[in-house]
Design an enzyme around this catalytic site. Structure first.
Site, short mmCIF file in Angstrom:
data_model
loop_
_atom_site.label_atom_id
_atom_site.label_comp_id
_atom_site.label_asym_id
_atom_site.label_seq_id
_atom_site.Cartn_x
_atom_site.Cartn_y
_atom_site.Cartn_z
N GLU A 295 0.86 -1.19 0.00
CA GLU A 295 0.00 0.00 0.00
C GLU A 295 0.89 1.23 0.00
O GLU A 295 1.87 1.29 0.74
CB GLU A 295 -0.88 0.09 1.27
CG GLU A 295 -1.96 -0.93 1.44
CD GLU A 295 -2.74 -0.69 2.73
OE1 GLU A 295 -2.71 0.46 3.25
OE2 GLU A 295 -3.36 -1.64 3.23
N GLU B 112 -13.49 5.34 -0.15
CA GLU B 112 -14.33 4.52 0.72
C GLU B 112 -15.25 5.44 1.52
O GLU B 112 -14.97 5.80 2.65
CB GLU B 112 -13.45 3.67 1.65
CG GLU B 112 -12.57 2.70 0.86
CD GLU B 112 -11.60 1.95 1.75
OE1 GLU B 112 -11.92 0.81 2.12
OE2 GLU B 112 -10.54 2.50 2.08
N LYS C 166 -16.45 4.51 5.10
CA LYS C 166 -15.44 4.07 6.05
C LYS C 166 -15.46 4.97 7.29
O LYS C 166 -15.66 6.17 7.19
CB LYS C 166 -14.05 4.11 5.40
CG LYS C 166 -12.97 3.37 6.18
CD LYS C 166 -11.69 3.31 5.35
CE LYS C 166 -10.63 2.46 6.04
NZ LYS C 166 -9.40 2.34 5.20
N GLU D 49 -9.46 9.05 5.73
CA GLU D 49 -9.58 7.61 5.44
C GLU D 49 -10.55 7.34 4.29
O GLU D 49 -10.48 6.28 3.66
CB GLU D 49 -10.05 6.86 6.69
CG GLU D 49 -9.03 6.83 7.81
CD GLU D 49 -7.78 6.06 7.44
OE1 GLU D 49 -7.89 5.00 6.80
OE2 GLU D 49 -6.67 6.54 7.77
#
Length: 285
Positions: A209, A257, A260, A266
């Site tokens: 990642e 996302e 999330k 995030e």
């Protein structure tokens, strides 16, 4: 590509695509797989053998498990789960590399890179995994985020150092005579040194990642994300100061996302929005 857990629709979509895949064993499945070879065999049967036209490159057994990470309840399951999945893969006659994915929070010292070493309170966890990977010729998957290092140290880290745009060496390592022009190299090389000190000098690193968010935090803009990821793609063709040669890297993430939990950043790491619109033009060529 990387999937963090088996997903039937995604695996069906990848079938016949010629796209190599990291398939994750979810953290929640580690206990069962670690305790039973039959559960491990069933996992491989249902999620790997059942998709014979998917190219499985790695199985990542767990993600970012650590004694200090808030998920320490899984620590004792990781290595036996890796061993059971490895055994199931071998029994099925498959050639798939089995490993795990960790984050840079396992490092105690990382500056300069030659001082890279694992924290004392994680060594009993990571060292046996390193021994297993060394014996099996498998790399360690590492999630590498210059963004977080920059965000937490804006007074001492320049944005250009984090975005691969520094025009000259920023960190000259007095112990190795190697110079780092960007923060990504400094983090990866610190991990290489830590692996050496833990008996894993022959272990490669795959960056499983890395990326840059586009909203919700310090210097989280579309322009910076484009700059980071574009420069990353060109940079890793040549490796790092410590290890030349191309470095295998996975950009996080394909999609934002939007549901999330946690910090706003995030939700905004995607190359695409949840409705599949590209946020910026990125070339992998």
């Amino acid at each position: 590509m990387r999937l963090y857990a088996p997903d039937q629709e995604a695996l069906q979509a990848l079938s016949g695509s010629n796209i190599e895949l990291i398939l994750g064993v979810s953290n929640e499945d580690l206990q069962g797989i670690s305790s039973s070879t039959s559960i491990a065999n069933d996992w491989v049967q249902n999620n790997v053998l059942a998709y014979s036209s998917v190219i499985f490159k790695y199985i990542s057994v767990g993600n970012e498990i650590s004694p200090i990470n808030g998920n320490s309840q899984y620590v004792n399951y990781v290595l036996p789960a890796i061993q059971n999945i490895q055994s199931a893969i071998a029994s099925a006659g498959l050639q798939i590399i089995v490993t795990t994915s960790v984050d840079t929070g396992l490092l105690g010292s990382s500056y300069p890179p030659s001082q890279g070493s694992f924290r004392d309170d994680v060594s009993s966890y990571i060292n046996p995994i390193i021994s297993f990977l060394a014996q099996n010729g498998a790399p360690l998957l590492v999630n590498v985020y210059p963004y977080f290092s920059y965000r937490d140290n804006t007074g001492s880290i320049d944005l250009s150092y984090a975005l691969f745009t520094s025009s000259s060496v920023v960190v000259q390592d007095p112990n190795s005579n190697l110079g780092c022009q960007n923060l990504f190299d400094a983090i990866v090389d610190a991990f290489y040194y830590a692996l050496e000190k833990a008996g894993g000098s022959n272990i490669g690193i795959v960056v499983s990642e890395t990326g840059w968010p586009t909203l919700g935090g310090t210097d989280t803009t579309v322009e910076n994300a484009l700059t980071y990821n574009s420069n990353l793609i060109q940079h890793v063709k040549n490796g790092t100061p410590k290890k030349s040669g191309s470095l295998e890297v996975y950009v996080f993430a394909m999609f934002d996302e939007n549901v999330k939990s946690g910090e706003e950043t995030e939700k905004h790491w995607g190359l695409f929005t949840p409705d599949k619109q590209a946020k910026y033009p990125l070339s992998f060529s």
